[in-house]
Design an enzyme around this catalytic site. Structure first.
Site, PDB file in Angstrom:
ATOM      1  NE  ARG A  41     -22.333 -15.960   6.324  1.00 44.67           N
ATOM      2  CZ  ARG A  41     -21.850 -15.149   7.264  1.00 44.67           C
ATOM      3  NH1 ARG A  41     -21.737 -15.577   8.513  1.00 44.67           N
ATOM      4  NH2 ARG A  41     -21.477 -13.924   6.981  1.00 44.67           N
ATOM      5  CD  GLU A  59     -25.318 -10.509  10.116  1.00 42.20           C
ATOM      6  OE1 GLU A  59     -24.952 -10.822   8.976  1.00 42.20           O
ATOM      7  OE2 GLU A  59     -24.791  -9.585  10.765  1.00 42.20           O
ATOM      8  CD  GLU A  84     -22.029 -11.065  14.101  1.00 42.05           C
ATOM      9  OE1 GLU A  84     -21.457 -10.487  13.153  1.00 42.05           O
ATOM     10  OE2 GLU A  84     -22.659 -12.122  13.969  1.00 42.05           O
ATOM     11  CD  GLU A 119     -16.543 -14.073   8.357  1.00 47.61           C
ATOM     12  OE1 GLU A 119     -16.334 -14.350   9.557  1.00 47.61           O
ATOM     13  OE2 GLU A 119     -17.668 -13.779   7.912  1.00 47.61           O
ATOM     14  CD  GLN A 120      -7.551 -16.636   4.208  1.00 50.73           C
ATOM     15  OE1 GLN A 120      -6.436 -16.361   3.818  1.00 50.73           O
ATOM     16  NE2 GLN A 120      -8.094 -17.829   4.021  1.00 50.73           N
ATOM     17  CG  MET A 121      -7.882 -10.921   4.385  1.00 51.76           C
ATOM     18  SD  MET A 121      -6.143 -10.737   4.847  1.00 51.76           S
ATOM     19  CE  MET A 121      -5.876  -9.003   4.476  1.00 51.76           C
TER      20      MET A 121
HETATM   21  C1  GAL Z   1     -21.744 -10.812  10.069  1.00 49.80           C
HETATM   22  C2  GAL Z   1     -22.007 -12.270  10.364  1.00 49.80           C
HETATM   23  C3  GAL Z   1     -20.811 -12.944  10.992  1.00 49.80           C
HETATM   24  C4  GAL Z   1     -19.558 -12.562  10.269  1.00 49.80           C
HETATM   25  C5  GAL Z   1     -19.415 -11.073  10.279  1.00 49.80           C
HETATM   26  C6  GAL Z   1     -18.146 -10.574   9.638  1.00 49.80           C
HETATM   27  O1  GAL Z   1     -22.566 -10.372   9.029  1.00 49.80           O
HETATM   28  O2  GAL Z   1     -23.117 -12.418  11.216  1.00 49.80           O
HETATM   29  O3  GAL Z   1     -21.001 -14.331  10.978  1.00 49.80           O
HETATM   30  O4  GAL Z   1     -19.609 -13.057   8.969  1.00 49.80           O
HETATM   31  O5  GAL Z   1     -20.498 -10.515   9.588  1.00 49.80           O
HETATM   32  O6  GAL Z   1     -18.064  -9.173   9.694  1.00 49.80           O
END
Ligand code: GAL
Length: 622
Positions: free
Chosen positions: A103, A142, A314, A362-364
């Site tokens: 990305r 981000e 997040e 991001e499977q983990m």
């Molecule tokens: C952030 C991002 C998310 C995801 C997350 C994982 O940096 O905005 O899309 O990747 O980290 O911790």
């Protein structure tokens, strides 16, 4: 105060959506963030839109009573777009194009991509802008993640030349400002100027600083292109963006001026592991995060936000996938982190993510649900917060105590010209923040132009460019002041000021810095119960010596309300300097027990124990 979650309906079978929405509500969540990576599903082929799935997802979430934060999907331009416009990708510092397959592969200066980003923003905004379920918008995702603000592309070079012409007016003015007579670097026209990468040895620091400012401005302009469209098609909704931790690639004060609510993404365990904390801190707080990581960013981004409105977009709920080691939080920490955000004034805390996705990068990465759809440990902690936040009374103002002054330019300058390894303006700010917070102070982190009236203690840990307005507001306050190394040491164009550092603060400091040394780690300056190092400023003037080392070197000078710190702001010397200033300001000045922190919001006083994961609050008299 809202609790929310980041949700990707496109990752899960449609039959599951209603159950997910029901469970979110049952947990006490009232916000859901969706859509920010869904471009390839919204527009699978150029001009062919597939709205059906997203219409239904929006309906399901809205019907469950969740307010939707809709993302513009511009952090993930799809393959067909990159293939049509191959030069839209960013070029890294070594001159290599950034590939497709993850990305953020776009260049902020590519006008063709900027138009595409605005086109997709417009169609999404036209479709959902007036939907009653959509309560706010997040632009992109981000900015700068994966080191993507700077691009060394032809598009960036051309835009940089225009930016320079606009700023300096004539090439003679630029040559003079940058000192290009040095090494015969003079230019005859703006079209001769390249980007500062790939030079034989370091490029002129003024050239780098201009490029950093330009790159930051490109992010703001890119964001503004989306904001204007969203305002037009979705009136009355808040616009937000999610900033990152310990990240200074663009000026967040500028971004904060453009959005309604500034968001940030809080991953305390990942940040502890990935940034320059000591091994001892990494071990002691492996499952909690250093007690000041989240708080520092809460206070920083509140100070960047135009009306002080901010959120956590997040929140780490369990192990992440991207740090060197990825432990699980101590039981209680997800609740503590969430309450700490509310204690510092957050409007919302949204967990990332709802359900762990069993495929791809991001499977983990944990979610509130496990990959099988059953609850992960954080779900119960989110519910526990939901059960109690209604009791936090949030309207009363929070009394002003201490301010810390930080600017993004300061960090750029210390990155461009560190002079000593690791001597960073950002980390100086973090260390000063931590020293203040260990005393239990409430801290606002403010830009140099902010109004400082009413603060009883102001710390300027490392601010190379001191605007005259800051010098004036420091003169005017009725409180104690600490000025750290490199402060006032550069003009706007990266030159040493004619009157020497601290430049505009000479009068207040009662003298000047005639020589600065940086010291390697392990070379210490020892005092009575404290030690310091990292840097040493030689001072000449009329101030009094307040802290003197055993070898006779003065590390803290004092003139009236101002103290000048001659060593790097870190460690026990910093704590002692801050303690003295807090004492003279009539503020709390005894260190809290190890791992304990405190924060006041309105009439509530929150107590946090980062060793055990316990959080509580009580009402105080106003
Ligand atoms: C952030 C991002 C998310 C995801 C997350 C994982 O940096 O905005 O899309 O990747 O980290 O911790």
């Amino acid at each position: 105060m809202h609790l929310g979650v980041c949700y990707y309906p496109e990752h899960w079978p449609e039959e599951r959506w209603a159950e997910d929405a029901r469970l979110m509500r049952e947990t006490g969540l009232t916000r859901v963030r969706i859509g920010e990576f869904a471009w390839s599903r919204i527009e699978p082929e150029p001009g062919r839109f597939d709205w059906g799935w997203l219409d239904r997802a929006v309906e399901v979430l809205h019907e469950a009573g969740l307010g939707i934060i809709m993302g513009t999907p511009t952090a993930t331009p799809p393959k067909w777009l990159v293939d049509r416009m191959p030069d839209m990708v960013a070029i890294d510092r070594e001159g290599r194009p950034r590939g497709f397959g993850s990305r953020r592969h776009y260049c902020f200066s590519h006008m063709g991509y900027r138009e595409e980003a605005q086109r997709i923003t417009r169609v999404v905004a036209e479709r959902y802008g007036e939907h009653p379920g959509v309560v706010s918008w997040q632009t992109d995702n981000e900015y700068g993640c994966h080191d993507t603000v700077q691009s060394f592309s032809p598009a960036a070079r051309d835009a940089f030349r225009r930016w320079l012409a606009n700023r300096y007016g004539s090439i003679e003015a630029l040559n003079e400002a940058w000192g290009n007579v040095f090494w015969s670097m003079e230019y005859r026209s703006f079209d001769e100027i390249d980007l500062p990468n790939l030079t034989v040895t370091e490029a002129n620091p003024a050239h780098w600083l201009a490029f950093r400012r330009f790159s930051s401005d490109q992010v703001i302009a890119f964001n503004r292109g989306q904001v204007e469209i969203l305002r037009e098609h979705s009136p009355g909704r808040d616009i937000t963006h999610n900033a990152m931790g310990f990240y200074t690639g663009y000026d967040h004060h500028d971004l904060g001026a453009e959005v309604d609510v500034l968001g940030w993404d809080s991953y305390p365990l990942g940040f502890l592991e990935m940034f320059c904390f000591s091994e001892e801190e990494k071990r002691a707080y492996a499952r909690q995060g250093h007690p000041d990581i989240a708080a520092f960013h809460h206070d920083l981004y509140r100070g960047c936000a135009k009306d002080g409105r901010w959120s956590v977009l997040e929140q780490q709920p369990g192990p992440v996938n991207w740090a060197r080691y990825n432990p699980a939080p101590l039981p209680g920490m997800v609740k503590l982190w969430t309450l700490e955000a509310f204690a510092h004034g957050a409007e919302m805390v949204s967990y990332f993510r709802w359900r762990q996705f069993p495929k791809a990068q991001e499977q983990m990465h944990a979610g509130l649900l496990r990959p099988d759809g059953n609850p992960a440990p954080a779900l119960a902690e989110a519910r526990a917060v939901a059960d109690c936040i209604g009791e936090i009374e949030s309207d009363a103002p929070t009394p002003k105590q201490a301010a810390l002054v930080f600017s993004y330019e300061s960090e750029w300058i210390t990155q461009i010209q560190p002079q000593g390894e690791g001597r960073s303006g950002l980390w100086a700010a973090f260390s000063a923040y931590s020293a203040m917070r260990e005393l239990g102070l409430d801290i606002d982190i403010l830009p140099p132009g902010a109004d400082l009236a009413g603060y009883r203690l102001v710390v300027v840990p490392c601010l190379p460019i001191v605007p005259d307005a800051l010098a004036r507001s420091l003169e005017n306050i009725d409180g104690q002041i600490i000025i750290g190394p490199r402060t006032g040491s550069r003009t706007t164009d990266f030159a040493i000021p004619e009157n020497l550092p601290p430049g505009p603060l000479e009068g207040m400091a009662g003298g000047t810095i005639t020589l600065s040394e940086s010291l390697r780690s392990g070379v210490t300056i020892e005092g009575d119960g404290w030690s310091g190092g990292g840097w040493f400023d030689h001072f000449e003037g009329s101030a009094d010596a307040e802290m003197t080392a055993k070898d006779g070197r003065v590390v803290l000078w004092r003139k009236d309300k101002a103290r000048l710190l001659a060593v790097w702001p870190e460690g026990s010397v910093l704590c002692e300097a801050v303690r003295r200033a807090a004492r003279d300001a009539g503020l709390p000045h005894e260190p809290l027990p190890e791992g304990r922190r405190r924060r006041r919001r309105g009439n509530n006083r929150f107590e946090f124990d980062y060793l055990t994961g316990q959080a509580s609050w009580s009402t105080v008299e106003s």
